[in-house]
Design an enzyme around this catalytic site. Sequence first.
Site, PDB file in Angstrom:
ATOM      1  CG  ASP A  40      -1.864  -1.455   1.325  1.00 22.51           C
ATOM      2  OD1 ASP A  40      -1.885  -1.930   0.118  1.00 22.51           O
ATOM      3  OD2 ASP A  40      -2.039  -1.730   2.343  1.00 22.51           O
ATOM      4  CD  GLU A 213      -9.195  -1.785  -2.287  1.00 22.70           C
ATOM      5  OE1 GLU A 213      -9.969  -2.048  -1.142  1.00 22.70           O
ATOM      6  OE2 GLU A 213      -8.267  -2.850  -2.415  1.00 22.70           O
TER       7      GLU A 213
END
Length: 563
Positions: A40, A213
């Site tokens: 991430d 997302e």
Amino acid sequence: MKTKHFFYTVFFAGSIFFSECASAQTTTIINPILTGFYPDPSVVQVGTDYYLVNSTFSYFPGIPVFHSKDLKNWKQIGNVIDRPSQMDFMGEKLTRGLFAPAISFHNGTYYVTCTDIDHDGNFIVTSKNPAGPWSDPVRVPQVRGIDPSLFFDEENKAYIIYNSDPPERKSLYPGHRTIRIYEIDPATLKVIGEEKQLVNGGVDLSKKPVWIEAPHIMKRNGWYYLYAAEGGTSVNHTEVVFRSKSVWGPFVPYENNPILTQKGLPDDRKDPITSAGHAQFVDGPDGKTYAIFLAVRPYEGNFYNTGRETFIAPVEWKNDWPIINPDSKEIKYEYAVNYKEVKQKDTPPQAGNFAYTLTFEKTLDPALLFMRTIDKNSFSLSQKSGLTMKLKPETIMEMGNPSFIGKRQQHLYCTTEVELDFSAKSEKEKAGLTIFQDESHFYFLSKSMENGKPMIQLYKSIADKKEMELLAQMPLTDVSKPVKLRITAEGDSYSFHFSKGTSWQLLKDKVDAKFLSTQVAGGFIGCLFGMYATSSGEATTNSASFKYLKYSGNDPMFPKVSK
């Protein structure tokens, strides 16, 4: 945690860190730029400096901060969550905790937004210095969802963008999500006005897109670009892009989405990179756009133990749309860029094959991880003994804070070695080296005792139970000297050795590594090699000392490491 007194010795493959190209202004960037469990990624450029952060879930300290001048060489300069007073993750599974931080900069202040998935929800921390210290978290309760990021417009207005629930909180299908936005005051960190939905489902709602997302907004040539991951963070992972003339939309999807994916490529390709997505754009030193994103390197099928890693690829703009990795469907392990390399001093390498030794004389490498919080009374550092850890009753099978300090497995093929000085006083007391995926998936190479005699033992966790099974053991004859322990990863297997001198003795080889893979264990984290000491539920005053930790990686897609 500071790094200037961190001691290590480094060996590396020369072509990884020193470009052999003819031009001094040409640099070869090696993928992944951060090997191992660094998922991430989010990146921000401030002048000629770049700062990057990653998810750490329920490990502590949380959210490492890396610095670079060239997008190739990265040095960890701190951690965002480095004080228990900011946050801890006690009682949480290790794959919970902090999801998907995003870093930004505005008017002299650095901002990190993130989601504490089970407790505090979405929050923001700030600092004037990216190395820290960072502020205590400020919750943003109106932001319901995950993966928040900030966008600062020219009018000195700020916005927070995030993944959220479907319209009216009613899913049309599993994985149905939306992207939403609030205006936010960058001084008070409070939202302004009403929430607005920007994307429903994904690129094409009729195709039931899942898990939109990790959204970001950027502005370029009068267009606002909203780009996000779609498809879930596994083999169907993609990056998609929309654009609008207003930050409030409407956002129109690019007709040639996705702009990044590795799905649909041949399964039998050599040294595959898969699951690419969760990208963020940044301008390089050459003024060109690059994407920093996550992907994985499986050793077989979808089996990997190294977690999701941080990669880079060039971006080309076509008709005012961004295309990641435009010249190849496959993400490459090397990219040549036309600017000068700027090496980082006093830092272990992060890319390619490398080897280094950690010693524990004054402070810990900031990349080392504890479980859920830090207990500074449970360990000490010294030139004579190295790292001394008190045995604690807590075990790594529970959701507390055991005596555990871990280093990421950064290669599919690697070796980790420690020197351990420890004498068990009972059969419950154990200390040694673990290769650890989560509370239910690990192997533990330990020194302990059985029937009053010292033993080297290898344990395997029993999935979904707070128990271990004994796989192998051997008696120790000379207990006066420290013992060396070694775990070697070879793709789909591990081997376990020990030594009382210069020669190594095999305890057990060809142990199933797939048991520790994300495919089997689930979750979002990668494996760690952990120094670990426990009294297995009983109180004790005993301790164990680790003189050093040696690590070397030799993955087949990189030149071999030279020592």
